[in-house]
Write a protein that holds these residues in place. Structure first.
Motif, mmCIF file in Angstrom:
data_model
loop_
_atom_site.group_PDB
_atom_site.id
_atom_site.type_symbol
_atom_site.label_atom_id
_atom_site.label_comp_id
_atom_site.label_asym_id
_atom_site.label_seq_id
_atom_site.Cartn_x
_atom_site.Cartn_y
_atom_site.Cartn_z
ATOM 1 N N GLN A 1 10.064 47.652 53.898
ATOM 2 C CA GLN A 1 11.096 46.651 53.619
ATOM 3 C C GLN A 1 12.462 47.209 53.239
ATOM 4 O O GLN A 1 13.473 46.528 53.439
ATOM 5 C CB GLN A 1 10.628 45.718 52.488
ATOM 6 N N VAL A 2 12.527 48.391 52.685
ATOM 7 C CA VAL A 2 13.805 48.914 52.189
ATOM 8 C C VAL A 2 13.948 50.400 52.547
ATOM 9 O O VAL A 2 12.959 51.135 52.640
ATOM 10 C CB VAL A 2 13.943 48.756 50.650
ATOM 11 N N THR A 3 15.196 50.813 52.740
ATOM 12 C CA THR A 3 15.480 52.212 53.024
ATOM 13 C C THR A 3 16.818 52.580 52.393
ATOM 14 O O THR A 3 17.619 51.705 52.041
ATOM 15 C CB THR A 3 15.509 52.488 54.539
ATOM 16 N N GLY B 1 12.698 58.920 55.981
ATOM 17 C CA GLY B 1 12.547 60.044 56.898
ATOM 18 C C GLY B 1 13.619 61.065 56.610
ATOM 19 O O GLY B 1 14.789 60.690 56.403
ATOM 20 N N VAL B 2 13.261 62.334 56.573
ATOM 21 C CA VAL B 2 14.236 63.365 56.200
ATOM 22 C C VAL B 2 14.370 64.443 57.263
ATOM 23 O O VAL B 2 15.026 65.464 57.042
ATOM 24 C CB VAL B 2 13.867 64.011 54.842
ATOM 25 N N GLU B 3 13.784 64.222 58.455
ATOM 26 C CA GLU B 3 13.858 65.232 59.511
ATOM 27 C C GLU B 3 15.210 65.180 60.202
ATOM 28 O O GLU B 3 15.729 64.131 60.531
ATOM 29 C CB GLU B 3 12.741 64.995 60.532
ATOM 30 N N ASN B 4 15.799 66.371 60.419
ATOM 31 C CA ASN B 4 17.071 66.473 61.136
ATOM 32 C C ASN B 4 17.272 67.898 61.649
ATOM 33 O O ASN B 4 18.289 68.530 61.391
ATOM 34 C CB ASN B 4 18.234 66.065 60.231
ATOM 35 N N GLY B 5 16.270 68.387 62.364
ATOM 36 C CA GLY B 5 16.386 69.726 62.941
ATOM 37 C C GLY B 5 16.594 70.790 61.876
ATOM 38 O O GLY B 5 15.897 70.831 60.861
ATOM 39 N N ALA B 6 17.595 71.654 62.116
ATOM 40 C CA ALA B 6 17.873 72.752 61.194
ATOM 41 C C ALA B 6 18.345 72.254 59.832
ATOM 42 O O ALA B 6 18.305 72.998 58.849
ATOM 43 C CB ALA B 6 18.919 73.688 61.794
ATOM 44 N N ALA B 7 18.797 70.998 59.777
ATOM 45 C CA ALA B 7 19.283 70.435 58.505
ATOM 46 C C ALA B 7 18.251 69.519 57.857
ATOM 47 O O ALA B 7 18.589 68.721 56.980
ATOM 48 C CB ALA B 7 20.577 69.671 58.740
ATOM 49 N N PHE C 1 17.316 58.716 60.927
ATOM 50 C CA PHE C 1 17.728 57.409 61.432
ATOM 51 C C PHE C 1 16.522 56.569 61.839
ATOM 52 O O PHE C 1 16.430 55.384 61.499
ATOM 53 C CB PHE C 1 18.675 57.552 62.617
ATOM 54 N N ALA C 2 15.566 57.174 62.530
ATOM 55 C CA ALA C 2 14.386 56.446 63.003
ATOM 56 C C ALA C 2 13.581 55.879 61.847
ATOM 57 O O ALA C 2 12.825 54.906 62.042
ATOM 58 C CB ALA C 2 13.513 57.358 63.858
ATOM 59 N N ALA C 3 13.741 56.440 60.664
ATOM 60 C CA ALA C 3 12.975 55.962 59.508
ATOM 61 C C ALA C 3 13.230 54.498 59.217
ATOM 62 O O ALA C 3 12.354 53.799 58.683
ATOM 63 C CB ALA C 3 13.318 56.802 58.283
ATOM 64 N N ALA C 4 14.434 53.989 59.541
ATOM 65 C CA ALA C 4 14.756 52.596 59.245
ATOM 66 C C ALA C 4 14.154 51.622 60.244
ATOM 67 O O ALA C 4 14.041 50.418 59.949
ATOM 68 C CB ALA C 4 16.274 52.417 59.218
ATOM 69 N N LEU C 5 13.751 52.089 61.407
ATOM 70 C CA LEU C 5 13.323 51.191 62.477
ATOM 71 C C LEU C 5 12.068 50.381 62.154
ATOM 72 O O LEU C 5 11.956 49.236 62.610
ATOM 73 C CB LEU C 5 13.123 51.986 63.769
ATOM 74 N N PRO C 6 11.097 50.924 61.401
ATOM 75 C CA PRO C 6 9.909 50.121 61.086
ATOM 76 C C PRO C 6 10.205 48.849 60.289
ATOM 77 O O PRO C 6 9.351 47.963 60.215
ATOM 78 C CB PRO C 6 9.036 51.088 60.281
#
Length: 447
Positions: free
Chosen positions: A293-295, A206-212, A279-284
């Motif tokens: 399985q990996v992030t 996941g690469v979302e982070n608002g303006a960044a 950060f949420a990308a790792a939760l799955p």
């Protein structure tokens, strides 16, 4: 680590006998470490109370600022110098405004290495060669980090204060069945390709982070570049000397794209990559069942994720290994983030502050805080309070070469173009050449 340093840290207690008292002002770190830091500061001050103040501008607040200041409590006690820390989340504009207005702080602790290099080029910072023992620094710090704080002639103006290790591949040992110490990228990719072919999605991204939004994608690209291209090309890239349309840059984009643009390789497919929080990308990885399985992430995930997911502990249910070499020459290379210390005023107080800030004794307190990795290689790794921190420190200290996050060294307009191009590429791979061309146009505008 050297025996002399370890002995000093472990045994020095003289001159600070009251550290065991309940009102000890030095924080929660081990008392022997505090005593060693007190002795180091006393030696720097030649046993005198220098007095006065040092103003420090940085980005820390709350507990992090308290932890930073606690590292300098032995220094204040030994020297009589008061450290006045001002924290801001807008350091780029505030620092430049104060420099332009002729009212800079005595010292800055700045995570924007690009801004620091501009200040070096503009002649705004104090040269440190006559203040610090450069020969000792060359033994305790990676040369690549010293070079980042130096001008083109090799004069030192900035010293790394703290570091974070990037490019760590995380997994849940309870679900992951792939290599945990892959010899190279080909070995890891062989596993993830077979997993994808079987119908199971290997990667969480996941690469979302608002303006960044987009910075996490650049971390991926930089791993492929650092571990697959030459260090000379890496340095030319962030310095703006290597075209973004070059084969080296394009190859790193394509290697990342082989994962991020492929619905079989990444959880939720490309659309989810650009819309999912970094950060949420790792939760799955902890779903029932796990959907990947990996992030990829920096060292902070090992301590942060267990606070957000019940039952997750390191290393039982979260563990990591360094992103593997893409080519043989890339073995052991490590990308880091961190802060650079620089001085605008040359006073006895500032000189004492910088000398103390560079010592292994003070960096032992950095390690003991558990919040940062020390860039000083003389610090024993067993001082880190967590196993994950110890391992990250070992990765840093044993690196064949250290390089700072390339994207954080770019001019802001080049960085914005970089983010835009990679986001477009993830959702539409046919835009790669146009995207690289758009970044290259911005690069050329600086010539």
């Amino acid at each position: 680590m050297t025996i002399a340093v370890a002995t000093t840290i472990a045994l020095a207690t003289a001159g600070c006998a009251d550290l065991a008292e309940p009102d000890n002002p030095y924080g929660e770190a081990d008392q022997e470490l505090q005593a060693a830091s007190f002795d180091a500061a006393t030696e720097i001050a030649d046993g005198e109370k220098i007095g006065g103040t040092v103003s420090v501008l940085g980005v820390l607040g709350g507990n992090e600022q308290e932890a930073f200041l606690s590292q300098f409590a032995p220094f204040e006690e030994a020297t009589g110098i008061t450290v006045e820390y001002e924290g801001t989340r807008d350091i780029l504009s505030l620092l430049q405004t104060r420099v332009d207005g002729g009212n800079p702080p005595d010292v800055v602790a700045n995570p924007s290495i690009g801004q620091m290099r501009t200040l070096i080029e503009d002649g705004d910072l104090v040269a440190l060669d006559d203040i610090l023992d450069v020969s000792a620094l060359s033994e305790q710090y990676d040369q690549g980090l010293l070079d980042l704080g130096s001008d083109d002639d090799g004069t030192l103006y900035g010293l790394f204060n703290t570091a974070s290790v990037k490019g760590l591949v995380y997994y849940d040992p309870k679900n992951y069945t792939g290599p945990t110490a892959p010899a190279d990228w080909a070995e890891l990719a062989d596993y993830t390709d077979k997993l994808a072919a079987s119908g199971s999605t290997p990667w969480c991204i996941g690469v979302e982070n608002g303006a960044a939004t987009g910075w996490m994608a650049t971390d991926w690209i930089e791993q492929f570049f650092l571990k697959g291209q030459s260090l000379d090309d890496w340095d030319a890239w962030w310095r703006g000397e290597l075209p973004w349309t070059s084969d080296q840059v394009k190859e790193a984009f394509k290697q990342f794209g082989a994962i991020a643009t492929d619905p079989a390789q990444v959880n939720g497919g490309p659309t989810a990559v650009v819309s999912t929080d970094f950060f949420a990308a790792a939760l799955p990885m902890y779903g029932d069942p796990a959907s990947c399985q990996v992030t990829l992430q920096a060292d902070w995930l090992a301590t942060t994720l267990p606070t957000q997911v019940d039952g997750v502990t390191f290393p039982d249910s979260i563990d990591y290994f360094p992103f593997p070499a893409v080519e043989a020459d890339g073995e052991g290379r490590v990308e880091i983030g961190g802060e650079l210390l620089g001085a605008f005023n040359d006073t006895p107080q500032v000189e004492a502050f910088l000398k103390y800030a560079a010592t292994p004794e003070r960096h032992a307190l950095v390690a003991a805080s558990g919040l940062w990795i020390s860039p000083n290689k003389a610090v024993p790794t067993d001082l880190y309070p967590s196993e994950s921190g110890q391992r990250a420190a070992e990765i840093l200290s044993s690196a064949s070469a250290l390089r700072f996050d390339a994207s954080d060294l770019l001019p802001s307009d080049v960085l914005q173009a970089y983010w835009a191009a990679v986001l477009n590429y993830i959702t539409d791979p046919s835009t790669l050449d146009a995207g690289l061309g758009s970044i290259e146009a911005v690069r050329l505008s600086h010539k």
